[in-house]
Design a protein around this motif. Structure first.
Motif, PDB file in Angstrom:
ATOM      1  N   PHE A   1      -4.428  14.173  -3.842  1.00  0.00           N
ATOM      2  CA  PHE A   1      -5.572  13.835  -2.993  1.00  0.00           C
ATOM      3  C   PHE A   1      -5.652  12.325  -2.773  1.00  0.00           C
ATOM      4  N   LEU A   2      -5.498  11.574  -3.882  1.00  0.00           N
ATOM      5  CA  LEU A   2      -5.563  10.115  -3.758  1.00  0.00           C
ATOM      6  C   LEU A   2      -4.417   9.585  -2.908  1.00  0.00           C
TER       7      LEU A   2
ATOM      8  N   GLY B   1      -5.297  16.157 -10.335  1.00  0.00           N
ATOM      9  CA  GLY B   1      -5.226  15.357  -9.120  1.00  0.00           C
ATOM     10  C   GLY B   1      -5.164  16.175  -7.844  1.00  0.00           C
TER      11      GLY B   1
ATOM     12  N   PHE C   1       0.829  -1.205   0.000  1.00  0.00           N
ATOM     13  CA  PHE C   1       0.000   0.000   0.000  1.00  0.00           C
ATOM     14  C   PHE C   1       0.863   1.253   0.000  1.00  0.00           C
TER      15      PHE C   1
ATOM     16  N   PHE D   1       1.902   1.923  -3.403  1.00  0.00           N
ATOM     17  CA  PHE D   1       0.790   2.498  -4.158  1.00  0.00           C
ATOM     18  C   PHE D   1       0.679   3.993  -3.898  1.00  0.00           C
TER      19      PHE D   1
ATOM     20  N   TYR E   1       0.814   7.097  -6.621  1.00  0.00           N
ATOM     21  CA  TYR E   1      -0.124   8.216  -6.737  1.00  0.00           C
ATOM     22  C   TYR E   1       0.630   9.544  -6.705  1.00  0.00           C
TER      23      TYR E   1
ATOM     24  N   VAL F   1      -6.582   5.945   4.563  1.00  0.00           N
ATOM     25  CA  VAL F   1      -7.581   4.881   4.603  1.00  0.00           C
ATOM     26  C   VAL F   1      -6.921   3.507   4.625  1.00  0.00           C
ATOM     27  N   TYR F   2      -6.013   3.256   3.676  1.00  0.00           N
ATOM     28  CA  TYR F   2      -5.458   1.906   3.586  1.00  0.00           C
ATOM     29  C   TYR F   2      -4.422   1.644   4.677  1.00  0.00           C
TER      30      TYR F   2
ATOM     31  N   ALA G   1      -1.315  12.729  -8.254  1.00  0.00           N
ATOM     32  CA  ALA G   1      -2.668  12.639  -7.706  1.00  0.00           C
ATOM     33  C   ALA G   1      -2.562  12.790  -6.191  1.00  0.00           C
TER      34      ALA G   1
ATOM     35  N   ILE H   1      -7.534   0.408   7.326  1.00  0.00           N
ATOM     36  CA  ILE H   1      -7.673  -0.995   6.910  1.00  0.00           C
ATOM     37  C   ILE H   1      -6.572  -1.849   7.520  1.00  0.00           C
TER      38      ILE H   1
ATOM     39  N   LEU I   1     -10.353  18.201  -7.556  1.00  0.00           N
ATOM     40  CA  LEU I   1     -11.170  17.031  -7.229  1.00  0.00           C
ATOM     41  C   LEU I   1     -12.336  17.413  -6.335  1.00  0.00           C
TER      42      LEU I   1
ATOM     43  N   VAL J   1      -5.437  10.190   0.686  1.00  0.00           N
ATOM     44  CA  VAL J   1      -6.545   9.324   1.088  1.00  0.00           C
ATOM     45  C   VAL J   1      -6.089   7.874   1.171  1.00  0.00           C
ATOM     46  N   ASN J   2      -5.252   7.452   0.211  1.00  0.00           N
ATOM     47  CA  ASN J   2      -4.738   6.085   0.230  1.00  0.00           C
ATOM     48  C   ASN J   2      -3.912   5.848   1.491  1.00  0.00           C
TER      49      ASN J   2
END
Lengths: 180, 109
Positions: free
Chosen positions: A62-63, A136, A48, A51, A55, A70-71, A60, A75, A141, A66-67
């Motif tokens: 924002f992603l 991004g 993750f 990843f 991004y 969140v991840y 990107a 998670i 966004l 958030v990644n």
């Protein structure tokens, strides 16, 4: 290090992408091939993280944030918490027979070959050769999210609420059974 | 000449597609070869992430912000899915003291 033609793009060496891609593939292979589930979760965290770097390389932002939250935050805590709760280790790990493993790997390789073949037949017209650096960002966004996708955004809050209620109901001990 | 070297510098979109395909395949193989329910769950997360990366790459290369909004929704969905799925796994473990999915084959009948 050279800069691509968009002056405000984050310039990076192309080899950085391939290095991070290599790390992504390595860690995701470790996720499915290590016997100890705890090492699998740790490899998943590393995956993750790569990843998130991808991004950032795509600009990107924002992603990426958030990644990361969140991840790697939510998670991963859930996975690790459940794993600690169950007291799993290498001895209790159920393994499939070697025949099933070989068949699974062959099926996966076949899927990969099919995908790669169809990618080669793909016409990517209408797609520019360089990534657009502006979209991004959080500002762009946010504008799209709260104008064009406002209804799905509100519906996703309902989804999260129902998921929360469902998780509490599922994990609650059933009072009717003794051993529960 | 300078322009050409500048465009070569950028990672082609096909490489992002290839990377996503590889990671998606790793996820599929993980679902196929493991019996531990949590590992299967992680493989599903890998597949979701591969799709996320592909959507983000397509969105960045075609200049359309909708793709990245979809990725945001997929992330919200994945969070909900993980919460529910892990609750189900905890319940299964409480009832069978194992997370071997072969024990669950009685769900067939």
């Amino acid at each position: 290090m050279r800069f691509n033609q968009k002056g405000n793009t984050v310039a990076y060496d192309m080899s950085l992408f391939y290095f991070v891609a290599f790390l992504t593939i390595l860690f995701s292979l470790l996720v499915i091939f290590t016997k100890n589930p705890v090492y699998s979760v740790l490899s998943l965290i590393a995956t993750f993280f790569t990843f998130t770097i991808h991004y950032i390389l795509l600009n990107a932002q924002f992603l990426a944030v958030v990644n990361f939250i969140v991840y790697m935050g939510a998670i991963m805590v859930l996975f690790l918490f459940v794993l600690m709760l169950m007291n799993l280790n290498e001895e209790t790990e159920p393994m499939k027979s070697n025949l099933i493993k070989i068949i699974g790997v062959i099926a996966g390789v076949t899927l990969l070959v099919t995908l790669v073949g169809s990618i080669h037949a793909l016409q990517t017209t209408g797609v520019s050769a360089t990534p657009n650096s502006e979209i991004g960002l959080v500002e762009n966004l946010g504008k799209v999210l709260f104008s064009e996708f406002l209804l799905p955004f509100e519906l996703s809050s309902l989804l999260l609420l129902s998921a929360m209620v469902g998780a509490v109901l599922l994990a609650k001990k059933d009072k009717r059974t003794n051993n529960g | 000449m300078d322009n050409i070297s500048a465009t070569i510098q950028v990672v082609p979109l096909n490489h992002y597609i290839l990377l996503s395909a590889i990671i998606f395949t790793i996820g599929v193989v993980g679902v196929l070869i493991r019996r531990n329910a949590i590992i299967i769950f992680m493989s599903i997360e890998l597949m979701l992430n591969a799709v996320n990366l592909l959507l983000a790459a397509f969105s960045a290369y075609s200049g359309d912000a909708s793709g990245q909004v979809f990725v945001f929704f997929i992330m919200a969905l994945a969070a909900a899915e993980v919460a529910i799925g892990l609750a189900i796994i905890v319940m299964v473990y409480r009832n069978t003291s194992s997370i071997d999915i072969n024990i669950l084959n009685r769900l067939k009948w």
